[in-house]
Motif scaffolding. Sequence first.
Motif, PDB file in Angstrom:
ATOM      1  N   ARG A  76       0.846  -1.197   0.000  1.00 23.94           N
ATOM      2  CA  ARG A  76       0.000   0.000   0.000  1.00 23.94           C
ATOM      3  C   ARG A  76       0.877   1.241   0.000  1.00 23.94           C
ATOM      4  O   ARG A  76       1.727   1.416   0.858  1.00 23.94           O
ATOM      5  CB  ARG A  76      -0.929   0.013   1.214  1.00 23.94           C
ATOM      6  CG  ARG A  76      -2.036   1.060   1.087  1.00 23.94           C
ATOM      7  CD  ARG A  76      -3.059   0.931   2.205  1.00 23.94           C
ATOM      8  NE  ARG A  76      -2.506   1.302   3.489  1.00 23.94           N
ATOM      9  CZ  ARG A  76      -2.708   0.643   4.620  1.00 23.94           C
ATOM     10  NH1 ARG A  76      -3.426  -0.472   4.615  1.00 23.94           N
ATOM     11  NH2 ARG A  76      -2.173   1.063   5.750  1.00 23.94           N
ATOM     12  N   ILE A  77       0.675   2.128  -0.989  1.00 26.23           N
ATOM     13  CA  ILE A  77       1.532   3.304  -1.145  1.00 26.23           C
ATOM     14  C   ILE A  77       0.796   4.607  -0.898  1.00 26.23           C
ATOM     15  O   ILE A  77       1.415   5.664  -0.844  1.00 26.23           O
ATOM     16  CB  ILE A  77       2.165   3.335  -2.554  1.00 26.23           C
ATOM     17  CG1 ILE A  77       1.078   3.352  -3.643  1.00 26.23           C
ATOM     18  CG2 ILE A  77       3.104   2.149  -2.743  1.00 26.23           C
ATOM     19  CD1 ILE A  77       1.625   3.502  -5.047  1.00 26.23           C
ATOM     20  N   HIS A  78      -0.520   4.534  -0.755  1.00 30.79           N
ATOM     21  CA  HIS A  78      -1.286   5.766  -0.544  1.00 30.79           C
ATOM     22  C   HIS A  78      -2.589   5.420   0.159  1.00 30.79           C
ATOM     23  O   HIS A  78      -3.220   4.406  -0.128  1.00 30.79           O
ATOM     24  CB  HIS A  78      -1.585   6.447  -1.882  1.00 30.79           C
ATOM     25  CG  HIS A  78      -2.396   7.709  -1.764  1.00 30.79           C
ATOM     26  ND1 HIS A  78      -1.922   8.851  -1.161  1.00 30.79           N
ATOM     27  CD2 HIS A  78      -3.657   7.997  -2.168  1.00 30.79           C
ATOM     28  CE1 HIS A  78      -2.848   9.795  -1.207  1.00 30.79           C
ATOM     29  NE2 HIS A  78      -3.915   9.300  -1.814  1.00 30.79           N
ATOM     30  N   HIS A  79      -2.976   6.299   1.085  1.00 28.73           N
ATOM     31  CA  HIS A  79      -4.236   6.126   1.802  1.00 28.73           C
ATOM     32  C   HIS A  79      -4.784   7.511   2.092  1.00 28.73           C
ATOM     33  O   HIS A  79      -4.148   8.305   2.773  1.00 28.73           O
ATOM     34  CB  HIS A  79      -4.006   5.349   3.104  1.00 28.73           C
ATOM     35  CG  HIS A  79      -5.225   5.257   3.970  1.00 28.73           C
ATOM     36  ND1 HIS A  79      -5.151   5.216   5.343  1.00 28.73           N
ATOM     37  CD2 HIS A  79      -6.549   5.218   3.651  1.00 28.73           C
ATOM     38  CE1 HIS A  79      -6.372   5.144   5.841  1.00 28.73           C
ATOM     39  NE2 HIS A  79      -7.243   5.144   4.841  1.00 28.73           N
ATOM     40  N   ALA A  80      -5.955   7.823   1.523  1.00 33.21           N
ATOM     41  CA  ALA A  80      -6.529   9.165   1.662  1.00 33.21           C
ATOM     42  C   ALA A  80      -7.873   9.078   2.376  1.00 33.21           C
ATOM     43  O   ALA A  80      -8.888   8.729   1.776  1.00 33.21           O
ATOM     44  CB  ALA A  80      -6.705   9.819   0.299  1.00 33.21           C
ATOM     45  N   GLY A  81      -7.859   9.372   3.672  1.00 32.13           N
ATOM     46  CA  GLY A  81      -9.093   9.438   4.437  1.00 32.13           C
ATOM     47  C   GLY A  81      -9.866   8.131   4.421  1.00 32.13           C
ATOM     48  O   GLY A  81      -9.293   7.036   4.493  1.00 32.13           O
TER      49      GLY A  81
END
Length: 325
Positions: A76-81
Amino acid sequence: MFCLMNPPIENSIVHTGQGRWLLGSSVVCETAIQVPKDALKSWKDDNGVIHCLREVFGDEDASIASRTCGSSESGRIHHAGTSAAVWSLGGAFIKVKAWRHGMQLESDTIRYVNRVSSVPTPEVVYSWVDTDWNRSFLVLKPLKGRTLLQAWETLSIDRRMELASTVARFCKTLALSTSKMLETANGKGIIEPFLTAQPPNSEPSWKPQFLGPYSTYQLQSYLSDPSVTGDTELFYFYHADLGPTNIIVTEDGSIVGIVDWESAAFYPMFWLGTKPLVSAGFFLHSGAERRAWAILLASSLEEEGFASDMVRYLAWKKAVNNRLD
């Protein structure tokens, strides 16, 4: 209402073992020697390893035990809210976004852009909607390069100006595609938080909010202020999120492609030049130069005929907010 998806968006993909991942409630990704007959889609990574997507059969892979033992952080490289996350898996990017019925899929938007223009985009490998989990999955081949944000400090002033001019010309090319409706490429409501009313408190925070599709007359009725739309008869196709993280460039600053097309739609003309000046997504790292790209792009857009109009934008926001009173 702050409310996580169930399961949370960051747990949408789980690595359960060597060369094996569970994607949502219905798909598994596995490495393979050869492509199986039941594969939904396959691709090779840079080492020539085959990765295959196939449907889950019954409780074969979707058991609670299997998911609990796996890791959703792997890759996982990105997590937005509460509504978006991205994984790097097998040499591809997999974007997971909150979904609701009637929502435009980014994969369909990319296909539309490829059909009407030569603006460079990432290649769509496969996409699907997991209706049980209220989210969409999009597998993309990565563009070879780095983001403009990463490259900014190494670029000369002249190269930065050239980049802004090129992106503005892309916008002009896309804007040749017009509609008589405020809508997405496939005729659905747009997702643009800067133009849309805040959701009611009863709505979960992850749930996408639409505006439209509306004709000019319907939009005037919605806003209860004809002056906001003025004499608008056409809406123009626009990416709407051309910040420095969504522009991929080579080492010398040449554009490789544009990513993140989920907000692209047909907008009123004033929004093309105004959006860079109101969204923090166009900012660089904090500091004296943080607005440099936004200002440069807005200036280049004005040269292409898309001047900013803060007066109209503020009137739009006031009209939208008045609907909440």
